[in-house]
Enzyme design. Structure first.
Site, short mmCIF file in Angstrom:
data_model
loop_
_atom_site.label_atom_id
_atom_site.label_comp_id
_atom_site.label_asym_id
_atom_site.label_seq_id
_atom_site.Cartn_x
_atom_site.Cartn_y
_atom_site.Cartn_z
N ASP A 100 0.86 -1.18 0.00
CA ASP A 100 0.00 0.00 0.00
C ASP A 100 0.90 1.23 0.00
O ASP A 100 1.69 1.42 0.93
CB ASP A 100 -0.86 -0.04 1.28
N ASP A 201 -2.84 4.65 -2.45
CA ASP A 201 -3.79 5.32 -1.57
C ASP A 201 -4.20 6.66 -2.20
O ASP A 201 -3.35 7.40 -2.71
CB ASP A 201 -3.10 5.56 -0.20
N GLU A 243 -6.69 3.75 -5.68
CA GLU A 243 -7.89 4.05 -4.90
C GLU A 243 -8.36 5.45 -5.28
O GLU A 243 -7.62 6.42 -5.12
CB GLU A 243 -7.59 4.01 -3.40
N HIS A 317 -10.73 -1.91 4.69
CA HIS A 317 -10.48 -1.53 6.08
C HIS A 317 -11.16 -0.21 6.45
O HIS A 317 -11.06 0.22 7.59
CB HIS A 317 -8.97 -1.40 6.28
N ASP A 318 -11.80 0.45 5.49
CA ASP A 318 -12.51 1.71 5.77
C ASP A 318 -14.03 1.52 5.77
O ASP A 318 -14.76 2.48 6.02
CB ASP A 318 -12.19 2.75 4.68
O1 TEU Z 1 -8.80 6.40 2.43
C1 TEU Z 1 -9.23 7.45 1.61
C2 TEU Z 1 -10.41 8.15 2.07
O2 TEU Z 1 -10.91 8.98 1.33
C3 TEU Z 1 -10.95 7.86 3.44
O3 TEU Z 1 -10.79 8.99 4.21
C4 TEU Z 1 -12.37 7.51 3.39
O4 TEU Z 1 -13.12 8.61 2.97
C5 TEU Z 1 -12.85 7.12 4.75
O5 TEU Z 1 -11.93 6.22 5.29
C6 TEU Z 1 -14.17 6.45 4.68
O6 TEU Z 1 -14.56 6.10 5.96
C7 TEU Z 1 -7.45 6.08 2.40
C8 TEU Z 1 -7.19 4.89 3.30
O7 TEU Z 1 -7.88 3.78 2.78
C9 TEU Z 1 -7.60 5.24 4.70
O8 TEU Z 1 -7.50 4.16 5.58
C10 TEU Z 1 -6.71 6.36 5.15
O9 TEU Z 1 -7.08 6.79 6.43
C11 TEU Z 1 -6.75 7.56 4.19
O10 TEU Z 1 -6.62 7.16 2.82
C12 TEU Z 1 -5.59 8.49 4.45
O11 TEU Z 1 -4.39 7.89 4.06
#
Ligand code: TEU
Ligand code: CA
Length: 540
Positions: A100, A201, A243, A317-318
């Site tokens: 990542d 990311d 992403e 994971h989000d």
């Molecule tokens: O996530 C991108 C992102 O836009 C997130 O803020 C998303 O909107 C949110 O998690 C939804 O609940 C990426 C990664 O996947 C995330 O884990 C990171 O926190 C973020 O970038 C910052 O690097």
């Protein structure tokens, strides 16, 4: 190992959130040696690659999405030698490791930032994005994703720095060619070490121009991605996935241009954003509008066919657990988890399985004080301040908190679900006594077995990789039905999205076809049973 340069079009990728996967040393946090111990499990499932959420050195304010050294492993997870061993052990099992890459920002503890904030003439100052203003002066008013303002004052240089996420994640200045070159060198260093690919990311943020207020993408974005691709991604067999929350089918065709000028594929969220309230706040839940969902999936299937490549996913994971979100985490947990899997795995694109999804793991209910995730904690603070009741805040967290997906992997029915011998960093879901890998890996009727069979079916039936997509019954409020057709065979996927019986318009048609997989033992009848789903094939 599949040597086809486009191997990833037939592949299935498994995402590991290392902190929550398997703990080898009892400190309560998953680690690289823990992953190595579980490779046989992943080989049995049949996945071709593992996407690891960040394991580089980091103060962990955002669980590794705040990197302080791109070329070292955080001691929480192990060492560079552990990473080398993971790459080698995975390779023995025909599994590639995808790292990542967090290129939009670093940690505030990254040496570049420590230098940058020392003085305006420091060589690293221009690695970040600065703005002239006096303390207390209004900022541009933009709100960072995690709920705070997007500019932070640094007294040493009397300037604000820009951040898109948390204040501990200052944004890199991509308009500085030195920044870009340093990142490309780092990427090549990892590829030389044996890494098989990269997940980028928030790739859609790299071209932003925060001082110009022109939205996220910025006019230079695709130039940067093409430059990065030329400098670091044209390596044999390397897979890259971007992403991009803001992607639409038009920009996706650029990101995933089959000429290889940008990335292998895009990871976009249009389908995942459909169950918000009309105001569009992610924390306010609404039921999934099935007809709109079908329309969105159809558009992506048809528009990228032959001119782009998409990821197929429900979880990461989000995001919350899909069986809790669009299925039934109660009585029909197994049937609905399998239905959702069958629905997704018949489509064109590269499927992703997020750890535990193959077991039908569910959301967790934590107490307000027990949430660990920075985004959730910021939401709780903001909503308390705005006068929301604890009850309503909890409802939002139950439905949407990123911690739902981050609870420890459920390996066994035993203590701490077999994840750790110590105290887990985030509570283990109580339902591990029933939902766990040990109970499912060898059980023919398990959700695990269903995912395993679906992976094998994608490999055995080229129509699933390349066939044209056609949606049937677009206006039907209960069923999701589609066809894939490559001129040689025709695949029909029939899914009942409801927890009740629905008349089956395909009984006669499917009786004459070969059933490849289904979530009930007996054939489909005149009525589809709750969450009933099956895939059928015929030669043409
Ligand atoms: O996530 C991108 C992102 O836009 C997130 O803020 C998303 O909107 C949110 O998690 C939804 O609940 C990426 C990664 O996947 C995330 O884990 C990171 O926190 C973020 O970038 C910052 O690097
Ligand atoms: Ca550990």
């Amino acid at each position: 190992m599949n040597q086809n340069p486009n191997w990833w079009q037939q592949a299935v990728i498994y995402q590991i959130y290392p902190r929550s996967f398997a703990d080898s040393n009892g400190d309560g946090i998953g680690d690289l040696p823990g992953i190595i111990e579980k490779l046989d499990y992943l080989q049995k499932l049949g996945v071709d690659a593992i996407w690891l959420s960040p394991v580089c050195r980091s103060p962990q304010y955002d669980n590794g999405y705040d990197v302080s050294d791109y070329q070292d492993i955080d001691p929480l997870f192990g060492t560079l030698e552990d990473m080398d061993r993971l790459i080698a052990e995975a390779k023995k099992r025909d599994i590639r490791i995808i790292l990542d890459l967090v290129l939009n920002h670093t940690s505030h503890e990254h040496p570049w930032f420590l230098e940058a904030k020392k003085s305006r003439d420091n060589p690293y100052h221009d690695f970040y994005i600065w703005r002239e203003a006096k303390p207390g002066e209004p900022t541009d008013g933009s709100i960072a994703d995690f709920g705070y303002g997007a500019w932070q004052w640094v007294p040493e240089v009397e300037q604000f720095y820009y951040y898109q996420f948390s204040v501990w994640q200052p944004d890199l200045n991509w308009s500085n060619p030195k920044v870009r070159q340093a990142l490309y060198d780092m990427i090549n260093w990892w590829t030389d070490r044996g890494v098989g690919g990269f997940r980028l990311d928030v790739v859609d943020h790299l071209g932003k121009e925060p001082m110009r207020h022109i939205g996220k993408a910025g006019p230079k974005l695709h130039d940067y991605v093409r430059e990065m691709s030329a400098a670091a991604f044209r390596r044999p067999g390397l897979v890259t996935v971007g992403e991009a929350w803001s992607a639409n089918t038009e920009s996706a065709k650029l990101y995933s241009n089959p000429d290889g000028s940008e990335l292998s594929m895009v990871f976009q969220f249009e389908h995942i954003l459909l169950d918000q309230t009309p105001e569009g706040e992610k924390w306010d839940l609404a039921p999934l509008p099935l007809v709109a969902f079908k329309r969105v999936m159809e558009r992506w299937q048809r528009e990228l066919h032959g001119c782009g490549w998409n990821s197929l996913f429900y979880e990461n994971h989000d995001l919350p657990r899909i069986v809790s979100r669009w299925g039934d985490e109660g009585k029909c947990r197994v049937e609905s988890a399998k239905m959702l899997a069958i629905l997704l795995f018949g489509m064109e694109g590269t499927p992703y399985i997020y750890q535990g999804q193959e077991l039908g793991m569910t959301n967790i209910h934590l107490g307000l004080e027990d949430y660990d995730d920075i985004e959730t904690r910021n939401m709780i603070a903001a909503r308390r301040k705005a006068g929301y009741s604890d009850e309503s805040i909890l409802r939002s967290a139950y439905g949407r908190s990123r911690d739902n997906a981050r609870t420890p992997m459920q390996w066994t029915a035993g203590e701490n679900a077999g994840f750790t011998t110590g105290a887990p960093w985030l509570p283990v879901n109580e339902n591990h006594r029933e939902i766990n890998a040990e109970a499912q890996a060898d059980a023919p009727d398990s959700i695990f077995a269903c995912y395993r069979a679906l992976i094998a079916l994608r490999k055995a039936n080229p129509v699933i990789t390349a066939g044209e997509f056609r949606l049937l019954l677009p206006e039907d409020e209960d069923l999701f039905v589609y066809v894939r057709d490559d001129g040689k065979s025709r695949l029909l996927v029939v899914c009942n999205f409801r927890g009740h019986e629905v008349p089956n318009p395909f009984e006669a048609e499917t009786a004459a076809m070969t059933r490849l997989i289904g979530n009930y033992d007996s054939p489909m009848g005149a009525a589809l049973r709750p969450y009933e789903a099956a895939m059928f094939l015929e030669q043409i």
